[in-house]
Design a protein around this motif. Structure first.
Motif, short mmCIF file in Angstrom:
data_model
loop_
_atom_site.label_atom_id
_atom_site.label_comp_id
_atom_site.label_asym_id
_atom_site.label_seq_id
_atom_site.Cartn_x
_atom_site.Cartn_y
_atom_site.Cartn_z
N LEU A 129 0.53 -1.07 -0.06
CA LEU A 129 -0.04 -0.34 -0.22
C LEU A 129 0.78 1.75 -0.09
CD1 LEU A 129 -3.57 -1.05 2.32
CD2 LEU A 129 -3.24 -0.32 -0.26
N VAL A 130 1.87 1.24 0.64
CA VAL A 130 2.90 2.59 0.85
C VAL A 130 3.32 2.61 -0.79
CG1 VAL A 130 5.16 2.99 1.73
CG2 VAL A 130 2.99 2.20 2.93
N VAL A 131 3.73 1.57 -1.45
CA VAL A 131 4.12 1.36 -2.23
C VAL A 131 3.39 2.06 -4.00
CG1 VAL A 131 5.65 0.47 -4.72
CG2 VAL A 131 6.25 -0.23 -1.64
N VAL A 132 1.99 1.67 -3.35
CA VAL A 132 1.17 1.96 -4.59
C VAL A 132 0.79 3.36 -3.87
CG1 VAL A 132 -1.28 1.47 -5.18
CG2 VAL A 132 0.53 -0.45 -4.55
N LEU A 133 0.32 3.61 -3.17
CA LEU A 133 -0.40 5.10 -2.72
C LEU A 133 1.22 5.79 -2.85
CD1 LEU A 133 -1.94 4.15 0.73
CD2 LEU A 133 -2.84 4.83 -2.51
N THR A 134 2.25 5.23 -2.58
CA THR A 134 3.32 7.02 -3.07
C THR A 134 3.49 7.13 -4.52
OG1 THR A 134 4.20 6.39 -0.90
CG2 THR A 134 6.42 7.11 -3.04
N THR A 135 3.75 6.26 -4.99
CA THR A 135 3.15 5.68 -6.49
C THR A 135 2.18 6.82 -7.40
OG1 THR A 135 4.67 3.91 -6.68
CG2 THR A 135 3.40 5.24 -8.80
N ALA A 136 1.58 6.60 -6.81
CA ALA A 136 -0.04 7.37 -7.25
C ALA A 136 -0.29 8.47 -6.42
CB ALA A 136 -1.51 6.52 -6.48
N GLY A 137 0.60 8.70 -5.66
CA GLY A 137 0.56 10.35 -4.98
C GLY A 137 1.69 11.14 -5.96
N ALA A 138 2.72 10.93 -6.22
CA ALA A 138 3.76 11.11 -7.20
C ALA A 138 3.33 11.56 -8.35
CB ALA A 138 5.04 10.48 -7.10
N GLN A 139 2.53 10.57 -8.99
CA GLN A 139 1.40 10.77 -10.40
C GLN A 139 0.89 11.68 -10.45
OE1 GLN A 139 -0.06 7.47 -11.67
NE2 GLN A 139 1.88 5.98 -12.35
N LEU A 140 0.57 11.86 -9.14
CA LEU A 140 -0.99 13.28 -9.44
C LEU A 140 -0.08 14.21 -8.79
CD1 LEU A 140 -3.58 13.70 -8.84
CD2 LEU A 140 -3.58 13.79 -6.38
N THR A 141 0.79 14.29 -7.85
CA THR A 141 2.08 15.78 -7.93
C THR A 141 2.08 15.61 -9.02
OG1 THR A 141 2.33 14.34 -5.57
CG2 THR A 141 3.46 16.54 -6.72
N GLY A 142 2.79 14.94 -9.46
CA GLY A 142 3.33 15.24 -10.87
C GLY A 142 2.69 16.53 -12.23
#
Length: 499
Positions: free
Chosen positions: A173-186
């Protein structure tokens, strides 16, 4: 220093990790508690079953009710529970077959608690597996207590497996949410970077350009709408400033060129005293016009900078209007015009409300005339919170414009009425008036209407712009309309002030 994007991403990771760690820990502890409570409940139920049988049959031999014996078995499977019945001194009176010759250990402290009728749960170091035991006292008969023990190995294995599952799920979940958050932030900051790059290309000469809109009504869309609105205001302000500079340059160039030409012509050859005096007077008129223009420009600059926006004491409007009308009367008489003044306490003070013709005699306007009543001496006094010199400038410009642009031999009426919500000052004439298309532009700086240009009336085009700026700075407004005679009507509405 980390960029804001990276700080936001790091904060997102920290928050997500913390929330998942707390949630996983609480869930893990809840699972451990539930599994051990389930085991304790099963052990206690079996022990109470045996104890109730013993208490109900005190004459029967003490025995553990194993499945297959003549005694009624418990209504559930034992699941390899270890059962023994002990006497008052801790001696084993009976045990289950799966204990063989072994016995569950008992200490004196445990026997004392059982003698007091307590039910005791405890961990045992028995055999090769961790063991959980419950001891239930038997009321009556030879037995002291029934003890039931069960292995904790299954519970510990379930807890360990759950711990690994929670750990793996948390990491995923940390990896998935971090990746999703990075994409959204980007994506979000990518849009912001596009806005920054486009905004950097917009300068003083390219203010007509606008930021590209994403087509959505989200935060980015509202931000771009706000920035584009700001660019619209800046473009209009820059355009007004360019027009103002060009118009001011033109207005200053004309009298300067005329003055220079007159001086050059005068100095080409010796002249008589009368010619020099005439040239000096003509130059003095140009200098006077330049001085008035510069003073108006300085006043506009001070008002634009807010230097005259400090609170002021209320000023009575009546005496100011009397002075303005008195000074403008010679110019009105030179054109054969009737210049009249009506006020809050003068005859016909309801002129603003009824639009009935009102005229005060020139004698009544003359402060030195016998029996003259100054405006505002009786009844409610009209007042406004405007600096006296600025209020004088507004009244002077409006009255002088009415005298200049009104019809020769016509009438000019100056009216003032004090109301609970403010003061209304109206100047109206019977001249040609203002066409509807000119009323919206009449307050622009250096704008002069068709009538002024056609009649070649002297002026700078700054008077009404000054009036509008002064009145708006005081919280009021100026309205342009048609007078009762069909000419121009300027209505000044100022907030209430006690004089």
């Amino acid at each position: 220093m980390l960029s804001f994007r990276r700080r936001l991403a790091l904060l997102h990771v920290v928050v997500v990790t913390t929330v998942l760690a707390v949630a996983a820990t609480l869930t893990y502890l809840s699972l451990v508690t539930a599994l051990r409570a389930q085991l304790d409940g099963a052990l206690l139920a079996l022990a109470e079953q045996e104890a109730s049988i013993l208490a109900a049959s005190p004459g029967l031999p003490v025995a553990v009710h194993e499945p297959g014996t003549t005694a009624a078995p418990p209504p559930y499977a034992r699941l390899d529970r270890l059962v023994q019945i002990i006497g008052p001194r801790g001696e084993v009176l009976a045990r289950s077959a799966n204990l063989g010759a072994a016995s569950l250990p008992n200490e004196a402290a445990l026997l004392a608690r059982l003698a007091r009728g307590e039910t005791v749960f405890e961990h045992l170091a028995f055999g090769d597996e961790p063991t959980r035991r419950v001891s239930v006292p038997v009321h009556g008969g030879r037995a002291l207590a029934v003890q039931v023990a069960g292995s904790l190995d299954d519970v510990d294995h379930a807890v360990a497996s759950a711990g690994w599952v929670f750990l793996v799920m948390s990491l995923v979940l940390v990896v998935v949410l971090t990746t999703a958050g990075a994409q959204l932030t980007g994506r979000v900051f990518g849009a912001v970077d596009d806005i920054v790059r486009q905004a950097r290309r917009i300068g003083g000469r390219t203010l007509a350009e606008r930021l590209p809109h994403p087509g959505t009504r989200d935060e980015i869309g509202r931000l771009i709408d706000t920035l584009n609105d700001m660019l619209d205001r800046l473009e209009h302000a820059f355009e007004a400033q360019r027009r103002f500079t060009a118009d001011a340059s033109h207005e200053l160039r004309s009298p300067l060129s005329r003055l220079r030409t007159e001086l050059e012509i005068t100095l080409r050859r010796p002249r008589g005293a009368d010619e020099y005096v005439q040239a000096l007077r003509s130059g003095l008129e140009d200098v006077a016009r330049l001085t008035a223009l510069v003073e108006e420009l300085l006043t506009l600059a001070r008002l634009d900078a807010g230097q005259d926006s400090a609170p002021v004491a209320p000023v009575a409007i009546g005496p100011i209007l009397e002075a303005v009308v008195r000074r403008a009367r010679p110019a009105a008489q030179a054109r054969g015009m009737t210049l009249s003044l009506a006020g809050a306490d003068a005859p016909g003070a309801d002129a603003l409300e009824t639009n009935a013709p009102v005229a005060a005699s020139d004698a009544a306007l003359d402060a030195d005339a016998p029996g003259a009543d100054k405006l505002g001496d009786d009844g409610p006094r009209a007042a406004a919170r405007v600096p006296r010199e600025l209020l004088m400038l507004v009244a002077t410009n409006l009255v002088e414009n009415a005298v200049k642009y009104g019809a020769a031999g016509g009438s000019v009426l100056v009216s003032v009425v004090a109301r609970p919500d403010g003061t209304a000052l109206v100047v109206e004439d019977d001249g040609p008036g203002l066409p509807a298309e000119e009323r919206e532009r009449v307050f622009e700086r250096f704008y002069r209407g068709a009538a002024a240009r056609a009649a070649d009336i002297e002026g700078t085009g700054l008077g009404l712009a000054l009036c509008d700026l002064i009145v708006r700075a005081a919280g009021g407004r100026i309205e342009v309309g048609v007078s009762r005679w069909g000419g121009a009507r300027f209505s000044v509405h100022l907030p209430a002030g006690d004089a």
